[in-house]
Design an enzyme around this catalytic site. Sequence first.
Site, short mmCIF file in Angstrom:
data_model
loop_
_atom_site.label_atom_id
_atom_site.label_comp_id
_atom_site.label_asym_id
_atom_site.label_seq_id
_atom_site.Cartn_x
_atom_site.Cartn_y
_atom_site.Cartn_z
CG HIS A 13 -1.81 1.27 1.30
ND1 HIS A 13 -3.31 0.98 1.19
CD2 HIS A 13 -1.77 2.46 1.00
CE1 HIS A 13 -3.77 2.00 1.50
NE2 HIS A 13 -3.09 3.05 1.25
CG HIS A 15 -0.67 7.03 -1.08
ND1 HIS A 15 -1.90 7.19 -1.78
CD2 HIS A 15 -0.96 6.57 -0.18
CE1 HIS A 15 -2.92 6.70 -1.03
NE2 HIS A 15 -2.52 6.25 -0.08
CE LYS A 99 -7.95 2.30 -0.73
NZ LYS A 99 -6.58 3.14 -0.43
CG HIS A 136 -10.04 4.79 3.26
ND1 HIS A 136 -8.93 5.27 3.28
CD2 HIS A 136 -10.89 5.35 4.31
CE1 HIS A 136 -9.00 6.17 4.43
NE2 HIS A 136 -10.17 5.91 4.93
CG HIS A 174 -4.96 2.41 5.61
ND1 HIS A 174 -6.68 2.48 5.91
CD2 HIS A 174 -4.91 2.98 4.48
CE1 HIS A 174 -7.10 3.15 4.91
NE2 HIS A 174 -6.15 3.28 3.98
CG ASP A 247 -1.57 4.90 3.82
OD1 ASP A 247 -1.85 5.08 2.71
OD2 ASP A 247 -2.58 5.32 4.68
#
Length: 343
Positions: A13, A15, A99, A136, A174, A247
């Site tokens: 995970h 970004h 996602k 999420h 997460h 994350d």
Amino acid sequence: MNKITIIRPDDWHLHLRDEGYMQAVLPDTARRFARAIVMPNLKPPVTTTALALQYRDRIRAALPPDSSFEPLMTLYLTDNTQPAEIIKARQSGAVYAIKYYPAGATTNSDLGVTDLGKCRGVLEAMEACAMPLLVHGEVTDPAVDIYDRERVFLERVLAPLIERYSRLRVVAEHITTREAVDFVSAAPLRVAATITAHHLLLNRNALFAGGIRPHHYCLPVLKREQHRQALTAAAISGSPKFFLGTDSAPHAQHTKETGCGCAGIYTAHAGIELYAEAFDQAGALDRLEGFASHYGADFYGLPRNQDRITLVRESWPVPDKLPYARDSLVPFRASGHVAWKIE
Ligand code: DOR
Ligand code: ZN
């Protein structure tokens, strides 16, 4: 134990952002991890296979020349995603997951899903081609206390989802609560979870230690100590349902140190070292390799990596800020130390 060698880990995970920002942060991840699941919440979001392939090209072009790092792409689910797009994604061989952001739940989620009922055909197509749904897991109902949004999501959304789609593979991303640990533990094997290093190392007191700490603000927000302990127990349990997902979420310094700061913590500069710290604190360094290097690959049906990295117990200082294209980035532990180092 002052030294540990493990199979090179993957980050399930991450970004990476785009353009100059991506170029600034990518080397941190590529130095540590063999592969990463790359989040699609760009502006505009990565909603199609064509966009994912272009984004992958930009990432590959930004890699250091000797790097064998492999970006594993994802698509951003919207109310309008079509089942044919899922088939295209699967056939591309480049897209590894879809996602699901509830609309409004977090950074760049405005175009997320307003009602999963609109995604039935897509979810059936995902079941049929074993494409995982990355979730999420927070409700956006403003009446729900922010510290309860994950727990309520499990009841209102996730439980009915895995019940209705009995073959759907799901990763609760997460996770931050004891309730999520219990939920995933009790769920079928097709349901797994990622855990960040910051949720293993901090509880919600870190948000208010001597004053407000914007660089400890992320979503889902840090929780009470009892939840941090439950996450640690899950991470070191040896259960293949729990694996590493940093994350790591960079935001320019000025967008966090402001009247309404962005959610996200940058940890890629110490992406595996911070987990070594957390596992060491829990007396479970021998469980790090499974969590960091085996279970995620197994869940995604990918081969485990071949090469290894060695971590040594050696404290190193973290700068107060890192260059971030035309801006600066304040990393986790800025002006402090990390206790483990890659040899
Ligand atoms: O803290 C977070 N930052 N949580 C998310 O869900 C999104 C991420 C981001 O993209 O900045
Ligand atoms: Zn994220």
